[in-house]
Design a protein around this motif. Structure first.
Motif, PDB file in Angstrom:
ATOM      1  N   ALA A  96       1.032  -1.219  -0.080  1.00 23.04           N
ATOM      2  CA  ALA A  96       0.102  -0.207  -0.027  1.00 23.04           C
ATOM      3  C   ALA A  96       0.788   1.120   0.076  1.00 23.04           C
ATOM      4  N   GLU A 125      -7.091   1.217  -8.967  1.00 25.12           N
ATOM      5  CA  GLU A 125      -7.312   0.594  -7.914  1.00 25.12           C
ATOM      6  C   GLU A 125      -6.069   0.642  -6.872  1.00 25.12           C
ATOM      7  N   PHE A 126      -6.200   0.856  -5.541  1.00 21.53           N
ATOM      8  CA  PHE A 126      -5.254   1.006  -4.366  1.00 21.53           C
ATOM      9  C   PHE A 126      -5.478  -0.217  -3.406  1.00 21.53           C
ATOM     10  N   LEU A 127      -4.607  -0.477  -2.666  1.00 24.66           N
ATOM     11  CA  LEU A 127      -4.507  -1.257  -1.457  1.00 24.66           C
ATOM     12  C   LEU A 127      -4.254   0.061  -0.685  1.00 24.66           C
ATOM     13  N   TRP A 130      -6.156   1.075   6.055  1.00 26.42           N
ATOM     14  CA  TRP A 130      -7.312   1.708   6.606  1.00 26.42           C
ATOM     15  C   TRP A 130      -7.249   1.752   7.940  1.00 26.42           C
ATOM     16  N   PRO A 140      -6.297  -3.945   5.815  1.00 25.76           N
ATOM     17  CA  PRO A 140      -6.253  -3.499   4.311  1.00 25.76           C
ATOM     18  C   PRO A 140      -7.682  -3.447   3.674  1.00 25.76           C
ATOM     19  N   SER A 141      -7.587  -2.392   3.004  1.00 23.56           N
ATOM     20  CA  SER A 141      -8.717  -2.091   2.200  1.00 23.56           C
ATOM     21  C   SER A 141      -8.474  -1.633   0.742  1.00 23.56           C
ATOM     22  N   VAL A 142      -9.332  -2.409  -0.326  1.00 26.84           N
ATOM     23  CA  VAL A 142      -9.165  -2.455  -1.740  1.00 26.84           C
ATOM     24  C   VAL A 142     -10.115  -1.262  -1.967  1.00 26.84           C
ATOM     25  N   GLN A 143      -9.529  -0.057  -2.746  1.00 28.09           N
ATOM     26  CA  GLN A 143     -10.385   0.973  -3.094  1.00 28.09           C
ATOM     27  C   GLN A 143      -9.984   1.503  -4.442  1.00 28.09           C
ATOM     28  N   THR A 144     -11.125   1.658  -5.210  1.00 25.70           N
ATOM     29  CA  THR A 144     -11.205   2.002  -6.684  1.00 25.70           C
ATOM     30  C   THR A 144     -11.350   3.671  -7.052  1.00 25.70           C
ATOM     31  N   SER A 161     -15.332   1.081  -2.611  1.00 29.32           N
ATOM     32  CA  SER A 161     -14.346  -0.148  -1.596  1.00 29.32           C
ATOM     33  C   SER A 161     -15.681  -0.967  -1.313  1.00 29.32           C
TER      34      SER A 161
END
Length: 189
Positions: A96, A125-127, A130, A140-144, A161
């Motif tokens: 991240a 898209e990002f890790l 959070w 961990p949070s995967v967000q676009t 997310s």
């Protein structure tokens, strides 16, 4: 060129408010902020955020207070993808580039600025590392983030997310003006 901004948000998601003093210096950002909320329980938050070049998070220091307990967190990124929380490794967020402080509209700024998503077409898209509030757990949070259009130097970006989606209005500096269901910036009188 160094510029400073003071911004305040009505944070509907916490039934509270947040104010941040933000300093932009080239491709870096420094911020100090304070928030008060009443949901999920009454709490205070104070934080300091520092990024390196490209708006990559270097350090987030956070203190939360509830009527029962005071918690602190020092979240550090080594610049190569490794993270620690209070000196302990966080392998689940390895890779991240950014932190995302829960209920804090400021921390949406770094990935948007790094990729100019408030001004130009694109989807990324990002890790994220959070941090939940007020317990300060790191997950961990995967967000676009997807550019939807621009106006007045700023733009509109869709944040997603998991099953959650919201279209954010951002100013020319990449700071949140309106984040439906989370926060709306208050304008000075």
């Amino acid at each position: 060129m160094t510029t400073s901004r003071a911004v305040t948000w009505d944070v509907m998601a916490s039934h509270g408010y947040e104010t941040a003093w933000v300093v932009f210096d080239g491709q870096t950002l420094r911020a100090r902020g304070r928030a008060v909320g009443t949901d999920p329980e009454p709490y205070w938050v104070s934080y300091e955020l520092d990024t390196g070049d490209g708006y990559v998070t270097r350090q987030l220091r956070v203190t939360t207070e509830t009527p029962e307990v005071t918690r602190t967190l020092e979240l550090r990124h080594d610049g190569r993808g490794g993270w620690t929380a209070d000196g302990e490794p966080l392998p689940e967020v390895h890779g991240a580039l950014d932190c995302d402080l829960g209920l804090c509209p400021l921390t949406n700024t770094m990935p948007v600025l790094r990729h100019g998503l408030h001004r130009a077409a694109g989807e990324r898209e990002f890790l994220m590392a959070w941090v939940s509030v007020p317990d300060l757990a790191v997950r961990p949070s995967v967000q676009t983030y997807t550019h939807l259009g621009g106006a007045d130097g700023g733009g509109r970006v869709r944040y997603a997310s998991g099953d959650f989606r919201s279209d954010l209005d951002l100013d020319a500096d990449g700071l949140v003006v309106d984040y439906p269901e989370l926060a709306t910036r208050l304008t000075p009188r």
